[in-house]
Write a protein that holds these residues in place. Structure first.
Motif, PDB file in Angstrom:
ATOM      1  N   HIS A  22     -18.150   7.207   1.099  1.00  0.00           N
ATOM      2  CA  HIS A  22     -19.472   7.833   1.138  1.00  0.00           C
ATOM      3  C   HIS A  22     -20.644   6.870   1.054  1.00  0.00           C
ATOM      4  O   HIS A  22     -21.790   7.314   1.025  1.00  0.00           O
ATOM      5  N   GLN A  23     -20.384   5.576   1.018  1.00  0.00           N
ATOM      6  CA  GLN A  23     -21.441   4.586   1.046  1.00  0.00           C
ATOM      7  C   GLN A  23     -21.020   3.438   1.960  1.00  0.00           C
ATOM      8  O   GLN A  23     -19.831   3.187   2.157  1.00  0.00           O
ATOM      9  N   GLU A  24     -21.998   2.724   2.473  1.00  0.00           N
ATOM     10  CA  GLU A  24     -21.715   1.685   3.461  1.00  0.00           C
ATOM     11  C   GLU A  24     -20.799   0.605   2.907  1.00  0.00           C
ATOM     12  O   GLU A  24     -19.918   0.089   3.607  1.00  0.00           O
ATOM     13  N   ARG A  25     -20.995   0.223   1.638  1.00  0.00           N
ATOM     14  CA  ARG A  25     -20.221  -0.874   1.064  1.00  0.00           C
ATOM     15  C   ARG A  25     -19.063  -0.416   0.203  1.00  0.00           C
ATOM     16  O   ARG A  25     -18.406  -1.233  -0.448  1.00  0.00           O
ATOM     17  N   SER A  26     -18.779   0.870   0.190  1.00  0.00           N
ATOM     18  CA  SER A  26     -17.652   1.367  -0.609  1.00  0.00           C
ATOM     19  C   SER A  26     -16.327   0.911  -0.007  1.00  0.00           C
ATOM     20  O   SER A  26     -16.202   0.749   1.213  1.00  0.00           O
ATOM     21  N   THR A  27     -15.344   0.716  -0.869  1.00  0.00           N
ATOM     22  CA  THR A  27     -13.993   0.386  -0.424  1.00  0.00           C
ATOM     23  C   THR A  27     -13.006   1.320  -1.122  1.00  0.00           C
ATOM     24  O   THR A  27     -13.337   1.918  -2.157  1.00  0.00           O
ATOM     25  N   PRO A  28     -11.790   1.431  -0.601  1.00  0.00           N
ATOM     26  CA  PRO A  28     -10.785   2.265  -1.258  1.00  0.00           C
ATOM     27  C   PRO A  28     -10.127   1.594  -2.450  1.00  0.00           C
ATOM     28  O   PRO A  28      -9.239   2.186  -3.070  1.00  0.00           O
ATOM     29  N   GLY A  29     -10.546   0.370  -2.779  1.00  0.00           N
ATOM     30  CA  GLY A  29     -10.090  -0.280  -3.996  1.00  0.00           C
ATOM     31  C   GLY A  29      -8.579  -0.342  -4.127  1.00  0.00           C
ATOM     32  O   GLY A  29      -7.847  -0.643  -3.179  1.00  0.00           O
ATOM     33  N   ARG A  30      -8.124  -0.044  -5.340  1.00  0.00           N
ATOM     34  CA  ARG A  30      -6.692  -0.165  -5.626  1.00  0.00           C
ATOM     35  C   ARG A  30      -5.875   0.905  -4.907  1.00  0.00           C
ATOM     36  O   ARG A  30      -4.694   0.668  -4.591  1.00  0.00           O
ATOM     37  N   VAL A  31      -6.469   2.048  -4.623  1.00  0.00           N
ATOM     38  CA  VAL A  31      -5.758   3.050  -3.824  1.00  0.00           C
ATOM     39  C   VAL A  31      -5.413   2.463  -2.465  1.00  0.00           C
ATOM     40  O   VAL A  31      -4.287   2.569  -1.973  1.00  0.00           O
ATOM     41  N   GLY A  32      -6.408   1.819  -1.845  1.00  0.00           N
ATOM     42  CA  GLY A  32      -6.154   1.199  -0.553  1.00  0.00           C
ATOM     43  C   GLY A  32      -5.127   0.098  -0.626  1.00  0.00           C
ATOM     44  O   GLY A  32      -4.236  -0.006   0.231  1.00  0.00           O
ATOM     45  N   GLN A  33      -5.214  -0.742  -1.645  1.00  0.00           N
ATOM     46  CA  GLN A  33      -4.253  -1.832  -1.806  1.00  0.00           C
ATOM     47  C   GLN A  33      -2.835  -1.302  -1.933  1.00  0.00           C
ATOM     48  O   GLN A  33      -1.903  -1.808  -1.290  1.00  0.00           O
ATOM     49  N   LEU A  34      -2.658  -0.282  -2.768  1.00  0.00           N
ATOM     50  CA  LEU A  34      -1.321   0.265  -2.988  1.00  0.00           C
ATOM     51  C   LEU A  34      -0.782   0.964  -1.743  1.00  0.00           C
ATOM     52  O   LEU A  34       0.412   0.844  -1.419  1.00  0.00           O
ATOM     53  N   LEU A  35      -1.640   1.687  -1.037  1.00  0.00           N
ATOM     54  CA  LEU A  35      -1.176   2.365   0.174  1.00  0.00           C
ATOM     55  C   LEU A  35      -0.750   1.368   1.234  1.00  0.00           C
ATOM     56  O   LEU A  35       0.258   1.566   1.929  1.00  0.00           O
ATOM     57  N   ILE A  36      -1.500   0.278   1.379  1.00  0.00           N
ATOM     58  CA  ILE A  36      -1.118  -0.752   2.342  1.00  0.00           C
ATOM     59  C   ILE A  36       0.214  -1.377   1.938  1.00  0.00           C
ATOM     60  O   ILE A  36       1.093  -1.610   2.776  1.00  0.00           O
ATOM     61  N   GLU A  37       0.389  -1.651   0.631  1.00  0.00           N
ATOM     62  CA  GLU A  37       1.668  -2.189   0.159  1.00  0.00           C
ATOM     63  C   GLU A  37       2.821  -1.242   0.474  1.00  0.00           C
ATOM     64  O   GLU A  37       3.941  -1.683   0.741  1.00  0.00           O
ATOM     65  N   LYS A  38       2.541   0.061   0.437  1.00  0.00           N
ATOM     66  CA  LYS A  38       3.577   1.055   0.724  1.00  0.00           C
ATOM     67  C   LYS A  38       3.780   1.240   2.224  1.00  0.00           C
ATOM     68  O   LYS A  38       4.652   2.017   2.638  1.00  0.00           O
ATOM     69  N   GLY A  39       2.973   0.546   3.043  1.00  0.00           N
ATOM     70  CA  GLY A  39       3.185   0.556   4.482  1.00  0.00           C
ATOM     71  C   GLY A  39       2.286   1.469   5.280  1.00  0.00           C
ATOM     72  O   GLY A  39       2.487   1.640   6.485  1.00  0.00           O
ATOM     73  N   TYR A  40       1.279   2.067   4.652  1.00  0.00           N
ATOM     74  CA  TYR A  40       0.382   2.966   5.372  1.00  0.00           C
ATOM     75  C   TYR A  40      -0.844   2.214   5.890  1.00  0.00           C
ATOM     76  O   TYR A  40      -1.591   1.632   5.094  1.00  0.00           O
ATOM     77  N   PRO A  41      -1.102   2.225   7.200  1.00  0.00           N
ATOM     78  CA  PRO A  41      -2.408   1.751   7.674  1.00  0.00           C
ATOM     79  C   PRO A  41      -3.507   2.678   7.159  1.00  0.00           C
ATOM     80  O   PRO A  41      -3.258   3.855   6.865  1.00  0.00           O
TER      81      PRO A  41
END
Length: 245
Positions: A22-41
């Motif tokens: 919801h903001q230009e500089r927001s990131t998915p943080g640790r959720v994003g890191q863990l999902l990528i580790e689990k193999g999800y783009p």
């Protein structure tokens, strides 16, 4: 309109997960890191910046909608459109995880109220969490969680309450088979928390908010359990959705 982002683990090839920020500089943080580790783009979209959400989640493994400074009660067009869009994962029975604002949007979509406490009290800092019977049957929950919000939500009709708190009783719920909402933040990396403490310092004087030093001290005490819970919780939300695109 900005260009959408795709984050990929090149060693794995599952269906992507839609990430709504919801903001230009927001990131998915640790959720994003863990999902990528689990193999999800990660297919990242920002509706507040004019990026459209897909008409179907047929080609996604599910969706995660994050928090933001706006309210689910706001009349901005993108807020109303995003709340209406939640019909897509619900109708298609696709995994959905709403975090803070994302949980409040799901509650609004399901006809529940989003509200602030009458005494102005907020949850900004670390607060205790208690799993309900439904929650305990599902998994082990952390006893302390990180919060940064001024509004909460009613439990939607037909939803199962998974965890409760003191100031805002409804902290996590499941609706149907695959839709989840959580009020608290498990996604913050250390750098994200430091940034929130600096940028959000003006809110620490609100009723029941904690001073910034307790945010960082609490992280040292409670974050390991919160991170472990998050990894297990993401597996629960997105189980059986690992089919390659």
């Amino acid at each position: 309109m900005t260009t959408k982002e795709i984050w990929v683990n090149p060693q794995k090839s599952k269906k992507p997960i839609l990430i709504v920020l919801h903001q230009e500089r927001s990131t998915p943080g640790r959720v994003g890191q863990l999902l990528i580790e689990k193999g999800y783009p990660l297919d990242m979209r920002r509706p507040a910046l004019g990026q459209a959400l897909p008409d179907t989640l047929e080609h996604h493994a599910g969706a995660v909608v994050f928090g933001g400074p706006m309210s689910a009660n706001d009349n901005d067009d993108f807020v109303r459109r995003e709340i209406d869009w939640l019909e897509v994962p619900l109708k298609e029975n696709r995994p959905y995880l709403g975090i803070c604002l994302g949980a409040q949007m799901l509650a609004r979509h399901l006809g529940a109220k989003v509200y602030g406490n009458h005494d102005g009290s907020v949850e900004i800092g670390w607060y205790p969490l208690e799993a309900t019977r439904h929650g305990r049957l599902m998994m082990k929950w952390p006893s302390m969680v990180y919060q940064f919000h001024r509004e909460g939500f009613e439990l939607p009709h037909g939803a199962d309450l998974l965890a409760r708190g003191d100031l805002y009783p409804n902290q996590a719920f499941r609706y149907g088979e695959k839709a989840y909402g959580v009020q608290f933040h498990a996604e913050l990396t250390r750098m994200m928390m430091q940034s929130w403490v600096v940028r959000g310092a003006s809110r620490f004087s609100l009723p029941k908010a904690q001073p910034g030093r307790l945010h960082l001290e609490g992280r040292m005490l409670h974050d390991r359990a919160l991170k472990a819970w998050l990894g297990d919780f993401l597996d629960t939300v997105f189980e059986n959705e690992a089919v390659s695109a």
